[in-house]
Design a protein around this motif. Structure first.
Motif, PDB file in Angstrom:
ATOM      1  N   THR B 142       7.789  18.158 -25.878  1.00 31.29           N
ATOM      2  CA  THR B 142       7.701  17.013 -24.983  1.00 31.29           C
ATOM      3  C   THR B 142       7.787  15.710 -25.770  1.00 31.29           C
ATOM      4  OG1 THR B 142       5.309  17.144 -25.067  1.00 31.29           O
ATOM      5  CG2 THR B 142       6.379  18.147 -23.186  1.00 31.29           C
ATOM      6  N   GLY B 143       7.227  15.707 -26.995  1.00 34.41           N
ATOM      7  CA  GLY B 143       7.363  14.523 -27.828  1.00 34.41           C
ATOM      8  C   GLY B 143       8.820  14.221 -28.088  1.00 34.41           C
ATOM      9  N   ARG B 144       9.577  15.226 -28.356  1.00 37.92           N
ATOM     10  CA  ARG B 144      11.007  15.051 -28.569  1.00 37.92           C
ATOM     11  C   ARG B 144      11.675  14.482 -27.333  1.00 37.92           C
ATOM     12  NH1 ARG B 144      14.413  19.104 -28.656  1.00 37.92           N
ATOM     13  NH2 ARG B 144      12.735  20.640 -28.708  1.00 37.92           N
ATOM     14  N   HIS B 145      11.223  15.003 -26.213  1.00 39.23           N
ATOM     15  CA  HIS B 145      11.774  14.510 -24.952  1.00 39.23           C
ATOM     16  C   HIS B 145      11.486  13.027 -24.773  1.00 39.23           C
ATOM     17  CE1 HIS B 145      13.570  17.906 -22.995  1.00 39.23           C
ATOM     18  NE2 HIS B 145      12.551  18.672 -23.350  1.00 39.23           N
ATOM     19  N   VAL B 146      10.243  12.667 -25.088  1.00 35.92           N
ATOM     20  CA  VAL B 146       9.869  11.255 -24.933  1.00 35.92           C
ATOM     21  C   VAL B 146      10.748  10.386 -25.830  1.00 35.92           C
ATOM     22  CG1 VAL B 146       8.092   9.536 -25.363  1.00 35.92           C
ATOM     23  CG2 VAL B 146       7.499  11.675 -24.266  1.00 35.92           C
ATOM     24  N   ARG B 147      10.918  10.822 -27.074  1.00 36.65           N
ATOM     25  CA  ARG B 147      11.728  10.027 -27.997  1.00 36.65           C
ATOM     26  C   ARG B 147      13.140   9.884 -27.468  1.00 36.65           C
ATOM     27  NH1 ARG B 147       8.864  12.523 -31.834  1.00 36.65           N
ATOM     28  NH2 ARG B 147      10.384  14.171 -32.163  1.00 36.65           N
ATOM     29  N   MET B 148      13.638  11.002 -26.971  1.00 37.06           N
ATOM     30  CA  MET B 148      15.004  10.944 -26.473  1.00 37.06           C
ATOM     31  C   MET B 148      15.099  10.035 -25.261  1.00 37.06           C
ATOM     32  SD  MET B 148      17.359  13.824 -24.767  1.00 37.06           S
ATOM     33  CE  MET B 148      15.971  14.130 -23.793  1.00 37.06           C
ATOM     34  N   LEU B 149      14.090  10.153 -24.416  1.00 33.41           N
ATOM     35  CA  LEU B 149      14.045   9.320 -23.224  1.00 33.41           C
ATOM     36  C   LEU B 149      13.994   7.846 -23.598  1.00 33.41           C
ATOM     37  CD1 LEU B 149      13.785  10.071 -20.214  1.00 33.41           C
ATOM     38  CD2 LEU B 149      11.418   9.408 -20.388  1.00 33.41           C
ATOM     39  N   THR B 150      13.091   7.561 -24.552  1.00 33.53           N
ATOM     40  CA  THR B 150      12.960   6.179 -24.991  1.00 33.53           C
ATOM     41  C   THR B 150      14.280   5.673 -25.547  1.00 33.53           C
ATOM     42  OG1 THR B 150      10.748   6.791 -25.661  1.00 33.53           O
ATOM     43  CG2 THR B 150      11.550   4.637 -26.340  1.00 33.53           C
ATOM     44  N   SER B 281       7.699  22.345  -5.474  1.00 37.01           N
ATOM     45  CA  SER B 281       6.708  22.699  -4.459  1.00 37.01           C
ATOM     46  C   SER B 281       6.403  24.186  -4.408  1.00 37.01           C
ATOM     47  CB  SER B 281       7.183  22.235  -3.091  1.00 37.01           C
ATOM     48  OG  SER B 281       8.506  22.689  -2.893  1.00 37.01           O
ATOM     49  N   ASP B 282       7.301  25.014  -4.902  1.00 30.33           N
ATOM     50  CA  ASP B 282       6.999  26.436  -4.760  1.00 30.33           C
ATOM     51  C   ASP B 282       6.529  27.059  -6.072  1.00 30.33           C
ATOM     52  OD1 ASP B 282      10.524  27.372  -4.789  1.00 30.33           O
ATOM     53  OD2 ASP B 282       9.332  25.862  -5.863  1.00 30.33           O
ATOM     54  N   SER B 283       6.220  26.240  -7.022  1.00 31.20           N
ATOM     55  CA  SER B 283       5.684  26.821  -8.248  1.00 31.20           C
ATOM     56  C   SER B 283       4.203  26.551  -8.276  1.00 31.20           C
ATOM     57  CB  SER B 283       6.351  26.187  -9.459  1.00 31.20           C
ATOM     58  OG  SER B 283       5.749  24.953  -9.688  1.00 31.20           O
ATOM     59  N   ALA B 284       3.558  27.305  -9.071  1.00 29.15           N
ATOM     60  CA  ALA B 284       2.110  27.126  -9.155  1.00 29.15           C
ATOM     61  C   ALA B 284       1.752  26.274 -10.347  1.00 29.15           C
ATOM     62  CB  ALA B 284       1.442  28.493  -9.239  1.00 29.15           C
ATOM     63  N   ARG B 285       2.706  25.448 -10.734  1.00 32.31           N
ATOM     64  CA  ARG B 285       2.466  24.646 -11.933  1.00 32.31           C
ATOM     65  C   ARG B 285       1.408  23.622 -11.657  1.00 32.31           C
ATOM     66  NH1 ARG B 285       7.643  22.005 -14.250  1.00 32.31           N
ATOM     67  NH2 ARG B 285       6.078  20.616 -15.108  1.00 32.31           N
ATOM     68  N   GLN B 286       0.751  23.277 -12.759  1.00 36.12           N
ATOM     69  CA  GLN B 286      -0.243  22.234 -12.691  1.00 36.12           C
ATOM     70  C   GLN B 286       0.165  21.161 -13.682  1.00 36.12           C
ATOM     71  OE1 GLN B 286      -4.090  22.731 -12.111  1.00 36.12           O
ATOM     72  NE2 GLN B 286      -3.444  23.965 -10.386  1.00 36.12           N
ATOM     73  N   TRP B 287      -0.349  19.992 -13.446  1.00 32.91           N
ATOM     74  CA  TRP B 287      -0.093  18.922 -14.402  1.00 32.91           C
ATOM     75  C   TRP B 287      -0.970  19.132 -15.613  1.00 32.91           C
ATOM     76  CZ3 TRP B 287       3.690  15.540 -14.548  1.00 32.91           C
ATOM     77  CH2 TRP B 287       4.402  15.287 -13.382  1.00 32.91           C
ATOM     78  N   HIS B 288      -0.286  19.203 -16.745  1.00 27.87           N
ATOM     79  CA  HIS B 288      -1.038  19.358 -17.976  1.00 27.87           C
ATOM     80  C   HIS B 288      -1.302  17.991 -18.570  1.00 27.87           C
ATOM     81  CE1 HIS B 288      -0.089  23.749 -18.421  1.00 27.87           C
ATOM     82  NE2 HIS B 288       0.666  23.367 -17.413  1.00 27.87           N
ATOM     83  N   VAL B 289      -2.290  17.961 -19.411  1.00 24.12           N
ATOM     84  CA  VAL B 289      -2.685  16.671 -20.010  1.00 24.12           C
ATOM     85  C   VAL B 289      -1.538  16.078 -20.808  1.00 24.12           C
ATOM     86  CG1 VAL B 289      -4.183  15.627 -21.733  1.00 24.12           C
ATOM     87  CG2 VAL B 289      -5.115  17.211 -20.061  1.00 24.12           C
ATOM     88  N   HIS B 290      -0.859  16.926 -21.521  1.00 22.69           N
ATOM     89  CA  HIS B 290       0.205  16.360 -22.360  1.00 22.69           C
ATOM     90  C   HIS B 290       1.339  15.815 -21.491  1.00 22.69           C
ATOM     91  CE1 HIS B 290       1.825  20.481 -21.829  1.00 22.69           C
ATOM     92  NE2 HIS B 290       2.989  19.867 -21.838  1.00 22.69           N
ATOM     93  N   GLU B 291       1.521  16.441 -20.368  1.00 22.33           N
ATOM     94  CA  GLU B 291       2.562  15.931 -19.471  1.00 22.33           C
ATOM     95  C   GLU B 291       2.152  14.575 -18.912  1.00 22.33           C
ATOM     96  OE1 GLU B 291       2.806  19.160 -16.800  1.00 22.33           O
ATOM     97  OE2 GLU B 291       4.387  20.173 -17.919  1.00 22.33           O
ATOM     98  N   LEU B 292       0.898  14.423 -18.596  1.00 22.58           N
ATOM     99  CA  LEU B 292       0.430  13.129 -18.098  1.00 22.58           C
ATOM    100  C   LEU B 292       0.583  12.061 -19.167  1.00 22.58           C
ATOM    101  CD1 LEU B 292      -2.789  14.171 -16.177  1.00 22.58           C
ATOM    102  CD2 LEU B 292      -0.549  13.649 -15.265  1.00 22.58           C
ATOM    103  N   GLU B 293       0.278  12.460 -20.409  1.00 22.34           N
ATOM    104  CA  GLU B 293       0.429  11.489 -21.487  1.00 22.34           C
ATOM    105  C   GLU B 293       1.877  11.079 -21.642  1.00 22.34           C
ATOM    106  OE1 GLU B 293      -3.280  12.950 -24.241  1.00 22.34           O
ATOM    107  OE2 GLU B 293      -1.210  13.293 -24.896  1.00 22.34           O
TER     108      GLU B 293
END
Lengths: 153, 740
Positions: B142-150, B281-293
């Motif tokens: 996800t860090g990589r994703h953020v960098r790429m996004l930025t 909507s059909d997954s049971a995923r939850q928001w993880h802390v790192h995703e919120l960050e």
């Protein structure tokens, strides 16, 4: 000496009247001042030259203006210019004034106006010629009587 | 029978039980022998087995036990004593070894048990580490994703691209179902749905900004989980499944105090946009802390990128505006230039056009005056003459003024008699003043120099104008004219603080004060006095006949002469004082007898001024030629006359010191001759001085003369004094700019 005085006075009066009536101006006075022992007939010479010039120019202009088809205004203008120059050199004020008006008619290519001016110029010129000849005669008389020509302011 | 040493078994060997025992023993022996074999085989296979000694012991014990059972097989039938002996030995050994082994095992078994627990412990640890590794990997990704996004966000400066990219990349990284951005509207009271991930063109839903859930999100800098049922999250059509978890985060819209961003919402205090992210909507995923960050970090980056984009937009806009303004200014300037050119052309034409008829009118009217006229006609003609004179003056004034404003009027500097100027003004004004019974007095300071360098004509015009005004607006009383040399204390007047004249050795400041006891001026009218065409109510009478230009022209002349003019008055009915100061030069040669404009010059000048000076006169007009010659001869020159340009070029030589040529005759190119003369004489001191005689002194003629290399211009007709002074100047300085 009486005669001389009288003649001199006459001369002065006549000169003054010519100036007053606008026939002559300051320039003529200047010319008169130029007359001295070195050139005693300076004024007369200049005047005769002027008269010759005038006649020639007036004839030129008359001929040019008489052309029925296509008056050459340029030529007329050139002649008027010459006349104006000559008259201002000698101090013939009225002639010069008429020349100024004449030029404007030339530039406007107004044949009627030019003819009228030409008439006027001729008229003025003959008047002036007469007057100057009278003046010169007076001068001669004074000199003949042994006097000197008075200087007119 | 011999007694054999055989031992008989207790039981008959055919007994069934015996048989079974026999078989069991056999199998037991087999098993007992195979166990150590197996053990050895497997231990050899395994890399680590710390208890080899135990194994040996155990092996021995087993083998012996097996041996025992094996030997037992022989004891079912009659067997010899030896067999019994062997049997016994085997049993004894077995007993010993098994006791030893039993004792040994007491030590070993707890150890073996503890190995097991450690193994379990390690297994748990390994599982835990695996889990953590998985977590770290996810975070790193996800860090990589953020960098790429930025990087994506920052690589563009276009607002829309930034926002779109953000949503797309976030959607991809976090595998979102929907991602939306709500921007505050211009009024600031609502949030408008501006960008979504899935829908191409979001319809402009708006939501009031003061909902509690929105306030909650805005008040915290973290991503906040919100209910899928709140208005901002209801952007997907309701599906069959449970909607996924929704998170909202605020995006600060950075406040740019210097810019007015036009199509962005108004930015006054802290403004936020709302970013809403929805998990599938059909997954049971939850928001993880790192995703919120990740979401929070992205929101901040977006805010920065947006502010950059805003700044860029603004500066582009400013630049475009400037370019437009430049273009407009350029156009305006060109139009102004065209207008000025048109005006100048117009003036130039008018100059000639207006004066020519005026001359004609004046000349002919004066001629008319001389003829025979009836009294009525004479009156009419006089009126015509007066009006045309007035008109002529007006035309001159207007043309002067426009030339002044143009800056094309230049002062004609010359040495002149200052006292004579004042006397002349007095003479001119006395008749009118005496008619009005006004008393005029003139006071010239004793230290006022008699001669000065300046523009005589315009100075006289100015003084005349000021004095004339004084006379015009006084019905009775007296007028006093005072002229002094301004000293430094007086120079710095409190009324004219911006005027700091500095007298020097070659210049002095003439201060003229004209005081009258006339109608005066009220204080509020004083500033308007010098404006063109403005006439105050009290002063504008039909009879005053001024165009209002007089003072304006005076002011401009005074300014040209580096001076200042102002009027003071104590009020209506209390008279007024006009004061002006001009800068005049002090002539060096004060005792010059050859100065022009000396009153009452004696007609007979003594010795000739220029004995033997060889001059050449070129003039087509015989009379002019003769007159000029007469002039020069009178001054003592040796005159040669020519009447054409060819003759002139032929005759001119280095003996001739001066060449006078008439340039106003059309058809004869005086300029051409001048150029040829310049070419003929290469050395400057050999070249004769060339002077043009002309009937008009406009700038063009002057410039033409200067351009072809003439040294001076004289206006015809030439008086003796003028000719004398011209020649003096020329021979002294070798240059004369102009003599009128």
């Amino acid at each position: 000496m009486d005669v001389v005085n009288q003649l001199q006075r006459q001369f002065i009066d006549y000169s003054a009247s010519l100036h007053r009536e606008g026939f002559l101006d300051d320039q003529f006075t200047q010319l008169q001042k130029r007359q001295d022992d070195n050139s005693p007939d300076f004024v007369v010479e200049v005047a005769s030259l002027f008269f010759e010039d005038c006649e020639k120019l007036i004839n030129n202009m008359a001929r040019a203006l008489e052309q029925q088809q296509g008056v050459d205004f340029k030529q007329v203008d050139a002649s008027v210019h010459q006349l104006k120059g000559s008259s201002s050199s000698i101090g013939a004020m009225r002639v010069k004034d008429v020349c100024i008006a004449f030029r404007s008619f030339c530039e406007a290519q107004n044949r009627e106006g030019c003819l009228r001016c030409l008439q006027q110029v001729t008229h003025e010129y003959s008047l002036l010629k007469n007057k100057l000849q009278t003046l010169f005669r007076l001068q001669q008389q004074i000199l003949a009587a042994g006097g000197s020509i008075p200087v007119v302011e | 029978m011999d007694s054999c040493n055989c031992i008989e078994p207790q039981w008959p060997p055919d007994d069934l039980l015996m048989k079974y025992q026999y078989i069991s023993d056999f199998f037991i022996a087999l098993a007992y022998f195979s166990i150590p074999l197996e053990l050895i085989y497997f231990v050899k296979k395994s890399a680590v087995f710390p208890y080899r000694w135990v194994l040996v012991q155990f092996g021995a014990f087993i083998v012996l036990c097996g041996a025992t059972h094996l030997i037992n097989l022989w004891t079912f039938t009659m067997h010899t004593r030896t067999v019994a002996m062997v049997m016994t030995t085997a049993k004894v050994f077995t007993a010993v070894v098994s006791c030893a082994t039993a004792l040994m095992l007491v030590h070993i078994i707890p150890d073996l048990l503890s190995v097991k627990t450690r193994e379990l412990f390690l297994k748990n640890k390994a599982a835990e580490l695996d889990r953590e590794m998985g977590l770290i990997r996810t975070q790193e990704e996800t860090g990589r994703h953020v960098r790429m996004l930025t990087h994506e966000i920052r690589s563009t400066l276009d607002r829309h691209t930034i926002l779109k990219t953000t949503l797309v990349e976030l959607g991809r990284t976090l595998a979102l179902e929907e991602c939306a951005l709500w921007m505050p509207t211009r009024t600031g009271l609502e949030l408008q749905l501006s960008y979504t991930l899935r829908q191409q063109n979001p319809v402009g839903y708006t939501v009031p900004i003061h909902l509690p859930v929105i306030n909650q999100v805005f008040s915290s800098s973290h991503a906040v989980k919100i209910s899928p049922n709140c208005p901002v999250a209801r952007i997907r059509p309701a599906g069959k499944y449970m909607p996924g978890e929704v998170v909202a985060v605020r995006v600060p819209l950075l406040h740019l105090s210097n810019f007015q961003i036009n199509d962005w919402p108004e930015l006054s205090t802290k403004r936020y946009a709302l970013m809403v992210l929805m998990l599938p909507s059909d997954s049971a995923r939850q928001w993880h802390v790192h995703e919120l960050e990740l979401v929070e970090v992205v929101a901040d980056q977006v805010a920065v990128a947006l502010s950059h984009a805003a700044i860029l937009e603004e500066s582009m806009r400013a630049r475009d505006l400037l370019m437009e303004q430049n273009v407009a200014l350029d156009l305006a300037r060109r139009e102004a230039e065209t207008a000025i050119r048109a005006r100048n052309d117009f003036l130039a034409v008018m100059n000639h056009e207006m004066r020519t008829p005026m001359h004609a009118i004046i000349a002919l009217s004066s001629l008319l005056q001389e003829t025979e006229l009836t009294p009525e006609q004479r009156l009419m003609v006089e009126t015509i003459l007066k009006s045309s004179n007035l008109l002529s003056t007006l035309i001159n004034d207007v043309l002067d003024l426009s030339r002044l404003e143009d800056g094309s009027l230049q002062l004609d500097l010359g040495t002149f008699n200052l006292f004579a100027v004042f006397r002349e003004v007095l003479n001119l004004i006395k008749p009118i003043a005496s008619v009005k019974k006004l008393h005029v007095s003139l006071n010239l300071a004793p230290d006022l120099p008699e001669y000065a360098i300046g523009d005589e004509k315009h100075l006289m015009q100015t003084i005349l104008n000021v004095v004339g005004n004084a006379v015009k607006f006084s019905k009775e009383g007296s007028i006093s004219i005072t002229a002094i040399v301004a000293k430094s204390e007086l120079l710095r007047d409190s009324r004219t603080p911006e005027f700091f004249p500095v007298p020097s050795d070659n210049h002095f400041y003439l201060r003229v004060q004209v005081k009258d006891s006339g109608v005066g001026i009220s204080p509020q009218d004083i500033p308007k006095l010098f404006t063109k065409f403005a006439q105050t109510q009290s002063m504008a009478t039909r009879n005053s006949g001024g165009s209002g230009l007089g003072l304006a022209i005076c002011k401009r002349f005074v300014n040209l002469m580096e001076g200042h003019i102002w009027i003071e008055s104590d009020g209506l009915g209390k008279g007024c004082t006009a004061i002006f100061m001009v800068k005049l030069g002090i002539p060096e040669r004060l005792n010059e007898p050859k100065l022009p404009f000396m009153p009452k010059v004696p007609t007979n000048h003594g010795p000739t001024a220029f004995p033997g000076l060889k001059v050449l006169v070129m003039d087509e007009n015989g009379v002019s030629r003769m007159v000029t010659k007469g002039l020069l001869v009178h001054l003592g020159c040796d005159v040669t006359m020519v009447s054409s340009s060819e003759e002139c070029l032929h005759v001119v030589s280095h003996e001739h010191k001066v060449v006078f040529m008439d340039v106003c005759v059309p058809g004869m190119d005086g300029y051409e001759v001048a150029i040829r003369i310049n070419e003929k004489f290469t050395k400057r001191h050999e070249r004769p001085i060339i002077v043009a005689l002309t009937g008009n002194t406009d700038k063009v003629t002057k410039e033409n003369c200067m351009r072809v290399g003439m040294d001076g211009v004289i206006l015809k007709p030439v008086s003796l004094d003028k000719m004398r002074s011209v020649l003096t100047d020329l021979l002294e300085h070798r240059v004369l700019l102009e003599a009128i």
